[in-house]
Enzyme design. Structure first.
Site, mmCIF file in Angstrom:
data_model
loop_
_atom_site.group_PDB
_atom_site.id
_atom_site.type_symbol
_atom_site.label_atom_id
_atom_site.label_comp_id
_atom_site.label_asym_id
_atom_site.label_seq_id
_atom_site.Cartn_x
_atom_site.Cartn_y
_atom_site.Cartn_z
ATOM 1 N N TYR A 51 26.680 -44.053 -8.451
ATOM 2 C CA TYR A 51 27.643 -42.989 -8.194
ATOM 3 C C TYR A 51 28.161 -42.435 -9.524
ATOM 4 O O TYR A 51 27.424 -42.387 -10.497
ATOM 5 C CB TYR A 51 28.785 -43.498 -7.300
ATOM 6 C CG TYR A 51 28.308 -44.107 -6.015
ATOM 7 C CD1 TYR A 51 27.508 -43.393 -5.115
ATOM 8 C CD2 TYR A 51 28.626 -45.413 -5.680
ATOM 9 C CE1 TYR A 51 27.070 -43.963 -3.921
ATOM 10 C CE2 TYR A 51 28.202 -45.990 -4.487
ATOM 11 C CZ TYR A 51 27.420 -45.258 -3.617
ATOM 12 O OH TYR A 51 26.993 -45.818 -2.451
ATOM 13 N N TYR A 62 18.598 -40.891 9.300
ATOM 14 C CA TYR A 62 19.409 -41.239 8.129
ATOM 15 C C TYR A 62 20.396 -42.354 8.462
ATOM 16 O O TYR A 62 20.492 -43.353 7.748
ATOM 17 C CB TYR A 62 20.133 -39.980 7.642
ATOM 18 C CG TYR A 62 20.953 -40.184 6.396
ATOM 19 C CD1 TYR A 62 20.364 -40.192 5.131
ATOM 20 C CD2 TYR A 62 22.337 -40.368 6.467
ATOM 21 C CE1 TYR A 62 21.130 -40.365 3.974
ATOM 22 C CE2 TYR A 62 23.103 -40.543 5.315
ATOM 23 C CZ TYR A 62 22.501 -40.542 4.082
ATOM 24 O OH TYR A 62 23.241 -40.723 2.942
ATOM 25 N N VAL A 84 27.723 -48.991 -0.144
ATOM 26 C CA VAL A 84 29.079 -49.370 0.246
ATOM 27 C C VAL A 84 29.132 -50.600 1.138
ATOM 28 O O VAL A 84 30.209 -51.102 1.450
ATOM 29 C CB VAL A 84 29.847 -48.211 0.938
ATOM 30 C CG1 VAL A 84 30.113 -47.077 -0.037
ATOM 31 C CG2 VAL A 84 29.110 -47.722 2.159
ATOM 32 N N SER A 118 23.606 -47.010 0.947
ATOM 33 C CA SER A 118 23.007 -46.063 -0.013
ATOM 34 C C SER A 118 21.793 -46.620 -0.763
ATOM 35 O O SER A 118 21.080 -45.867 -1.422
ATOM 36 C CB SER A 118 24.035 -45.628 -1.052
ATOM 37 O OG SER A 118 24.959 -44.740 -0.474
ATOM 38 N N LYS A 169 18.565 -44.970 -0.417
ATOM 39 C CA LYS A 169 18.229 -43.699 -1.076
ATOM 40 C C LYS A 169 16.969 -43.774 -1.938
ATOM 41 O O LYS A 169 16.099 -42.905 -1.825
ATOM 42 C CB LYS A 169 19.431 -43.168 -1.865
ATOM 43 C CG LYS A 169 20.511 -42.590 -0.944
ATOM 44 C CD LYS A 169 21.831 -42.310 -1.663
ATOM 45 C CE LYS A 169 22.868 -41.803 -0.643
ATOM 46 N NZ LYS A 169 24.246 -41.847 -1.147
#
Lengths: 303, 303, 303, 303
Positions: free
Chosen positions: B239, B188, B257, B60, B63
């Protein structure tokens, strides 16, 4: 600096006609949408423009005050053991509650249900004493010993505040309120009805910006508490417009449906704002605009 | 400084045994939970301790990279017209979607659905070109021209990533993805599988901390974009642990993660963290602990 | 009886101008809102009025067909172990899904996600065979060997059905679909596109009303399955208008966005309805009206 | 028939050890989990087995009573204009409420929030009169003039019923309760505390089964109201186990956390059930089992 404030205020005045004055109680609907004021408190002195001395009810800006006094009384860790700090992604008075009991994680102190819970953690032998302690503390951090509540707003909130009453009974049901629900709501409604001016909010912001030491040099709250509060204000102080506000303004702040915004720039200044026309999320339209321009002009964003 | 990092790392090592290694794909479950590393990049030089050079997949933490390149390609305003920035109050891969169409407000670029949408806004004539541009940009901002993807992780994500596939088809259904869904998911998944080290993440953090100028002095992204990104990282980078992280650490950061955390202290330093044991919210347990201690030790909180 | 149907149809004709023709795909939007038909199949004979022989696509009325064939193939208990039967209180295509995996309880076979799952339980060596078996079974229970699919609707559903695609990938993610998602969706879209008339639906209803024995006297499904199906149709056959429909009509029924309704009165008759103007919940406005009047006239309510 | 009931009861006795006695108030927790009773009221006579004469509190089975008297007082259409009839897909005491006002559609009279609203629609000059009218009506439809409330349960419900209090204030906030919330809750809590036996519930069920005419031949409620009630009971009478209950039992019924179930087979019989061990959805485990077997044995399913 006063000139800067004047310019920012004048160029934002057009936004006063956007937004809607809160009208869930008749007394709030009487607010004059054309009013707009700003006050900046710094170590060097005060700066202001417009209707900075017009009083309005503090409403949700009392939420960080509940948090401050509760933290003084019990310590930050106690507070964090009772309420969460995650953004809820929901409107300020939403309920989403299929569990038998409310979870701490869902009770953010910047939304109503969390603020009522936190208000109940202020130490006092009675709810009357709780109210007196809160009012006294608010006078102290605003530097205004004349503060008083707007009786009509208070009576009206008390009479019509059935959604807050529902939230309080959910808290009671989950063991998160001790003692009388109605009495605690009384304290809550009364404190939301305290009349303040931009100057009062700016002084309150100054205290946070100055790491807990007020303008007279007295330490009111521990340094660590101001860090905690600024983090909470940044992630959830502007209802569910907090993310957007962080990107465009970048200053810890709390708004109220009375049209006020209290903001603080760590190490630099406290800011008090007033303009009663609200956007859909409950934040002052012209107020947010003034903060956005002030932040850009003086490079105030913490990011 | 290296000694400080050593001490912080050693005193946090005990936390490596808490938390769980991500296991939704077998390749991630192979991670060694005992590994722990930290890397700090400053204008004066590099500091590090532990397993700072062990590679792991970026997950992540890609992002904010999608967001940076998209903003370069289209401008921040275009990006803000497509995705929202409010915290969702939901786990990273939640869906709550009774409307005929998704609303921009519900698509935070730091959760999967928003990140997929933002990835699709990177300009390219084909998805292959989109991937090459993203990989090239990632090499640039990490200062590591050797970066490559972990083929096994990539294949596994692609094979089992049906929830992300569902999210992508919801975006497609709402007109928020142009072109092939499967091809975009390929980009992605591939980008989530790029292998990085703490050093790579620290360099990336340095760029944000240094207002868009990399360590060679080259401006990579506009100053305003770093302000936008730091605000987004602060309100939703960790998160639904973002609020708690803001109060205890107070540094803009993004976790993955794979066990990595990229953090940046505006004007001061970039930080790369690695330790694969995760808490329930998906953040590295020992990693958050190291950042908490580093923040207190060096007074890094922005609040 | 034909006169009764005529009267009911004529007095309900005014409702055809209310409601909206489904328009999520252009082919459906072409439907003529003024069409209205009814067909009643009893042991004694057929009765009908209006456009009972105009073909339209079966759409969601295929859901009980999936359920019937799946129950024949696997037994009711197997089916109940895979999908739930509680009303969801949500629109037919809602997603509310924060859990890592979907729960059986949330997958009602009368809403899209459940119907896709149930479709996948029809036994077949390939999805082509699955489709052929379903089509053959539909021909059998409608007594119409000429049934065929509307190619344009099918192509259009397939091309634009990204929300159903998302639902299917959620099922795949939770291990509730075996094999290829795209192929299964193909079967689903094709079966939704089968063209039927009121007569076809009435025959299908007759089978349920007659406890599983068709008009030729052949037993097609076990008696217990018709009880199960009638219960499911009653509690969730009319989307989230099922509760209202139960109180005003009281007949097990299933509607589709093509404008059709299949209803069955246990021990008495099967009913087929057509009128393409839909209410907000997706049910035919004039169709529901006709059933309401027929139910009152002939005392058909099971309650 | 008594023999049939004996056999069904004995073969279901083993299920009394499953399930949990309600314990949200201490008085309910005192119930003896081993008790089990059944009573069947028909035009030909009464049949019974086990603890059919043991009293227990009526709890949620009072909900259809509120609905009956409200419908008598105001007509069904008035009632339908105030509350919805769709299944909520939520537990009986869930709240999901982000709107400024509650919507009629979300207020099912078989869940607490809807039942409180409906209770308030019973015509009366005072809440004391409202209670007396409800108690009198309940005596009438159960054929038991001796009915009285369990003072301890009532006091306990009143003292701890803060979630119901919250629901009532939400209703008040939305203008769905007129007059005093606390007084209305008093009526609600008192009526939930009425002590009944299986025989009382069977007589009540007989009234519904017999289309509104009681055992003495007196018409108590209009025929149409029984149709409305049976539809509502079928789609939402067994909490969010209503769908499953419809498929396995297929009889209109209402359960209460006191362990009772009132059921009615249109045209055939009323049934009263008692066994205090509850499943997760709040329905009597052994009670549902007995109804399932009775339904199969006598072919009572309406489907």
């Amino acid at each position: 600096m006063n000139k800067t404030l004047e310019q920012i205020l004048e160029s934002s005045r057009t936004y006063t006609s956007e937004g809607r004055v809160a009208d869930y109680i008749p007394e709030l609907a009487k607010a004059n949408r054309e009013e707009i004021g700003i006050f900046v408190a710094t170590a060097e002195g005060d700066y202001y423009a417009g209707d900075w001395d017009k009083p309005f009810t503090i409403q949700s800006i009392v939420k960080p005050i509940f948090l401050m006094l509760t933290a003084i009384d019990n310590g930050i860790d106690f507070v964090k053991a009772h309420v969460g700090v995650e953004a809820t992604g929901k409107p300020f008075n939403a309920i989403d509650y299929a569990e038998p009991l409310l979870l701490k994680e869902h009770i953010n102190p910047m939304v109503n249900i969390g603020a009522i819970a936190v208000c109940g953690l202020v130490k006092a032998a009675s709810n009357e004493e709780r109210f007196q302690r809160l009012l006294h503390f608010t006078k102290k951090i605003t530097g205004n010993p004349q503060l008083e509540i707007d009786r009509e707003v208070y009576e009206s909130e008390k009479k019509t505040g059935n959604k807050n009453r529902a939230l309080a009974y959910l808290l009671k049901n989950s063991g998160m309120i001790y003692g009388s629900v109605e009495e605690l709501l009384d304290v809550y409604f009364a404190m939301c009805s305290v009349k303040v001016t931009c100057k009062d909010l700016a002084n309150m912001g100054y205290l946070l910006a100055n790491r807990g030491v007020d303008r007279s040099g007295e330490r009111i709250i521990p340094r660590e508490d101001t860090i905690f509060l600024n983090a909470v204000l940044t992630t959830s102080g502007m209802y569910d417009g907090s993310g957007e506000f962080a990107t465009t303004v970048g200053i810890p702040a709390k708004s109220g449906v009375g049209g006020g915004i209290m903001a603080d720039c760590p190490g630099r200044m406290g800011i008090g704002i007033y303009s009663p026309g609200l956007d859909k999320k409950g934040n002052s339209v012209a107020g947010v605009k003034m903060l956005e321009r002030l932040s850009r002009e003086l490079q105030l964003s913490i990011f």
